[in-house]
Enzyme design. Sequence first.
Site, PDB file in Angstrom:
ATOM      1  N   GLY A  19      -4.499  -4.353  -3.752  1.00  0.00           N
ATOM      2  CA  GLY A  19      -5.486  -3.334  -4.114  1.00  0.00           C
ATOM      3  C   GLY A  19      -4.704  -2.102  -4.509  1.00  0.00           C
ATOM      4  N   HIS A  20      -4.684  -1.792  -5.781  1.00  0.00           N
ATOM      5  CA  HIS A  20      -3.877  -0.675  -6.283  1.00  0.00           C
ATOM      6  C   HIS A  20      -4.788   0.454  -6.758  1.00  0.00           C
ATOM      7  CE1 HIS A  20      -0.277  -3.583  -7.110  1.00  0.00           C
ATOM      8  NE2 HIS A  20      -0.656  -3.538  -5.843  1.00  0.00           N
ATOM      9  N   LYS A  67       1.849   2.139  -5.099  1.00  0.00           N
ATOM     10  CA  LYS A  67       2.395   1.579  -6.343  1.00  0.00           C
ATOM     11  C   LYS A  67       1.449   1.816  -7.516  1.00  0.00           C
ATOM     12  CE  LYS A  67       2.536  -2.432  -4.308  1.00  0.00           C
ATOM     13  NZ  LYS A  67       2.197  -2.056  -2.914  1.00  0.00           N
ATOM     14  N   GLN A  98       2.159  -6.000  -3.026  1.00  0.00           N
ATOM     15  CA  GLN A  98       2.659  -6.074  -1.640  1.00  0.00           C
ATOM     16  C   GLN A  98       3.954  -5.258  -1.487  1.00  0.00           C
ATOM     17  OE1 GLN A  98       1.693  -9.520  -3.096  1.00  0.00           O
ATOM     18  NE2 GLN A  98      -0.290  -8.734  -2.550  1.00  0.00           N
ATOM     19  N   ASP A 127       0.810  -1.223   0.000  1.00  0.00           N
ATOM     20  CA  ASP A 127       0.000   0.000   0.000  1.00  0.00           C
ATOM     21  C   ASP A 127       0.844   1.275   0.000  1.00  0.00           C
ATOM     22  OD1 ASP A 127      -2.193  -1.668   0.111  1.00  0.00           O
ATOM     23  OD2 ASP A 127      -2.337  -1.549   2.297  1.00  0.00           O
TER      24      ASP A 127
HETATM   25  P1  GDP Z   1      -0.728   0.316  -3.546  1.00  0.00           P
HETATM   26  O1  GDP Z   1      -1.309  -0.958  -3.049  1.00  0.00           O
HETATM   27  O2  GDP Z   1       0.748   0.394  -3.303  1.00  0.00           O
HETATM   28  O3  GDP Z   1      -1.081   0.614  -4.974  1.00  0.00           O
HETATM   29  O4  GDP Z   1      -1.382   1.472  -2.661  1.00  0.00           O
HETATM   30  P2  GDP Z   1      -2.949   1.598  -2.282  1.00  0.00           P
HETATM   31  O5  GDP Z   1      -3.688   2.035  -3.467  1.00  0.00           O
HETATM   32  O6  GDP Z   1      -3.410   0.388  -1.574  1.00  0.00           O
HETATM   33  O7  GDP Z   1      -2.874   2.730  -1.174  1.00  0.00           O
HETATM   34  C1  GDP Z   1      -2.339   3.978  -1.419  1.00  0.00           C
HETATM   35  C2  GDP Z   1      -3.396   5.047  -1.138  1.00  0.00           C
HETATM   36  O8  GDP Z   1      -2.787   6.315  -1.081  1.00  0.00           O
HETATM   37  C3  GDP Z   1      -4.432   5.157  -2.233  1.00  0.00           C
HETATM   38  O9  GDP Z   1      -5.648   5.566  -1.666  1.00  0.00           O
HETATM   39  C4  GDP Z   1      -3.877   6.255  -3.147  1.00  0.00           C
HETATM   40  O10 GDP Z   1      -4.881   6.932  -3.877  1.00  0.00           O
HETATM   41  C5  GDP Z   1      -3.256   7.169  -2.129  1.00  0.00           C
HETATM   42  N1  GDP Z   1      -2.047   7.889  -2.568  1.00  0.00           N
HETATM   43  C6  GDP Z   1      -1.051   7.499  -3.393  1.00  0.00           C
HETATM   44  N2  GDP Z   1      -0.063   8.414  -3.431  1.00  0.00           N
HETATM   45  C7  GDP Z   1      -0.456   9.426  -2.605  1.00  0.00           C
HETATM   46  C8  GDP Z   1       0.147  10.646  -2.188  1.00  0.00           C
HETATM   47  O11 GDP Z   1       1.258  11.007  -2.568  1.00  0.00           O
HETATM   48  N3  GDP Z   1      -0.565  11.408  -1.292  1.00  0.00           N
HETATM   49  C9  GDP Z   1      -1.795  11.052  -0.834  1.00  0.00           C
HETATM   50  N4  GDP Z   1      -2.403  11.858   0.018  1.00  0.00           N
HETATM   51  N5  GDP Z   1      -2.379   9.903  -1.211  1.00  0.00           N
HETATM   52  C10 GDP Z   1      -1.719   9.102  -2.063  1.00  0.00           C
HETATM   53  P1  IMO Z   2      -0.823  -4.195  -2.227  1.00  0.00           P
HETATM   54  O1  IMO Z   2      -0.349  -4.774  -3.537  1.00  0.00           O
HETATM   55  C1  IMO Z   2      -1.025  -4.510   2.117  1.00  0.00           C
HETATM   56  C2  IMO Z   2      -0.995  -8.528   3.824  1.00  0.00           C
HETATM   57  C3  IMO Z   2      -2.255  -8.958   4.544  1.00  0.00           C
HETATM   58  C4  IMO Z   2      -1.659  -9.881   5.590  1.00  0.00           C
HETATM   59  C5  IMO Z   2      -0.538 -10.559   4.823  1.00  0.00           C
HETATM   60  C6  IMO Z   2      -0.899 -11.919   4.237  1.00  0.00           C
HETATM   61  O2  IMO Z   2      -2.106  -3.482  -2.306  1.00  0.00           O
HETATM   62  O3  IMO Z   2       0.285  -3.407  -1.600  1.00  0.00           O
HETATM   63  P2  IMO Z   2      -2.423 -12.645   2.161  1.00  0.00           P
HETATM   64  O4  IMO Z   2      -3.869 -12.409   1.882  1.00  0.00           O
HETATM   65  O5  IMO Z   2      -1.512 -12.120   1.117  1.00  0.00           O
HETATM   66  O6  IMO Z   2      -2.122 -14.071   2.492  1.00  0.00           O
HETATM   67  O7  IMO Z   2      -2.131 -11.823   3.533  1.00  0.00           O
HETATM   68  O8  IMO Z   2      -0.186  -9.686   3.776  1.00  0.00           O
HETATM   69  N1  IMO Z   2      -1.192  -8.056   2.433  1.00  0.00           N
HETATM   70  C7  IMO Z   2      -1.152  -6.779   2.059  1.00  0.00           C
HETATM   71  N2  IMO Z   2      -1.039  -5.657   2.793  1.00  0.00           N
HETATM   72  N3  IMO Z   2      -1.086  -4.425   0.767  1.00  0.00           N
HETATM   73  C8  IMO Z   2      -1.171  -5.539   0.007  1.00  0.00           C
HETATM   74  O9  IMO Z   2      -1.111  -5.514  -1.339  1.00  0.00           O
HETATM   75  C9  IMO Z   2      -1.257  -6.788   0.661  1.00  0.00           C
HETATM   76  N4  IMO Z   2      -1.378  -8.059   0.233  1.00  0.00           N
HETATM   77  C10 IMO Z   2      -1.326  -8.830   1.315  1.00  0.00           C
HETATM   78  O10 IMO Z   2      -2.929  -7.866   5.128  1.00  0.00           O
HETATM   79  O11 IMO Z   2      -1.075  -9.125   6.625  1.00  0.00           O
HETATM   80 MG    MG Z   3      -2.856  -1.635  -1.833  1.00  0.00          MG
END
Ligand code: GDP
Ligand code: IMO
Ligand code: MG
Length: 392
Positions: A41-42, A17, A186, A14
Amino acid sequence: MANTIAVVGMQFGDEGKGKIIDYLAETADVVARFNGGNNAGHTIVVNNKEFISHLVPSGILHKGKINIIGNGLVVDPKVLTEEIKELKDKNVKVTPDNLIISENAHIILEKYIAEDKEKNRHLGTTSRGVGPAYAAKTSRSGIRVMDFTSQDNKFSKELKPFVKNTTLIINELIDKNKKVLFEGAQGALLDIDHGTYPYVTSSNVIVGGICTGLGIGPKKISRALGVGKAYVTRVGAGPFPTEVKEDIGKHLQGKGKEFGATTGRPRQVGWFDALMGKYAVMINGLDALILTKLDILSGLKKIKICVGYKHKDKIIKNFTTNLDVLENCEPIYEDLPGWNEDISNIKGFQKLPENAKKYIKRIEQLLGIPVCIVSLGPDREQTIIMKEEFLF
Ligand code: GDP
Ligand code: IMO
Ligand code: MG
């Protein structure tokens, strides 16, 4: 200039990416996922509209790009079918021309989801069946995408046209000098081999996973970029040395909207951990860092960076996966002065408050690699390019 760029998470996932891949995809030809499943979840935000991709690579919103789901993934056929439909409903083109699924990827069966829910609760998994699917693959009782779509199953008809030999396709694309982004899921500390085992996911999420998860040789990866949040978050169970629970934790969690993009669970938050950062640089061979969510630190008087762990009178300077150390250590912090200004719409590094610049510079020093992009918000526009030479 690079032809292929890996973009991987440096913390517990999270890191942002999805936003970065979507941003870089503008100048790429191909975006390829190599690991994980719909535990990911991206989030991508375009014109204030949010799209969360779980399986489809984050290049899909750009026209004319090829998106590849590599052999290293585990695919839930229902989730993928629904994700494709959701995109089409939003008028995004998804056809076998721009989305290709590896015939060698493995299938997540319904029973794996039930098993994940029942047996892995203590690990705080996403309950998507990812771990049991990889376990089945490794024990050689798994079902590959090609086996699944050769039979008359629910969703097999929908997915079949997308299923191809992606190993051949991606190698040919790279040989033709197409620009390829490898989209990690991840983050380094969730890696099955190098993370905080057993509180990890079930795949190799680091750059090394690209070779096996797509079937390419290591020399075909020309650049490796790590995405790190300006602070750290973690969702699910497992150690988190720099976690902050009190006021500042509430600030980061609230302002940063730290709720899981897949499960909606609140993410724990904490200070930037330079030991973790250096470890991610090492195990991925990172060339440069992409620092996200710097905007969330605005309004804090002091910002802390962890530069060591104190454990039973010992000072530890290198990250360790020893759970006793991670759970019982006391972080050693360096204090940096904060800034008050809202920086979310600043264009250009020079216009940032002096203390924000100092924070970035200190992270560069501690990690030993330069920052090439700073992200100041979820939108494409809220992005500062610091070192173009690391990009396409
Ligand atoms: P990922 O799994 O690495 O793709 O990240 P996620 O989408 O799960 O979580 C990142 C969250 O931060 C999302 O809600 C993005 O829209 C938000 N986000 C990404 N970059 C920035 C940033 O520079 N500032 C803020 N405030 N939000 C951001
Ligand atoms: P993105 O790509 C954050 C965490 C879960 C748990 C552990 C194992 O959005 O960054 P799993 O379901 O993979 O067996 O769970 O890994 N986890 C993540 N945490 N972002 C993710 O993906 C994750 N994918 C798995 O919360 O702690
Ligand atoms: Mg994510």
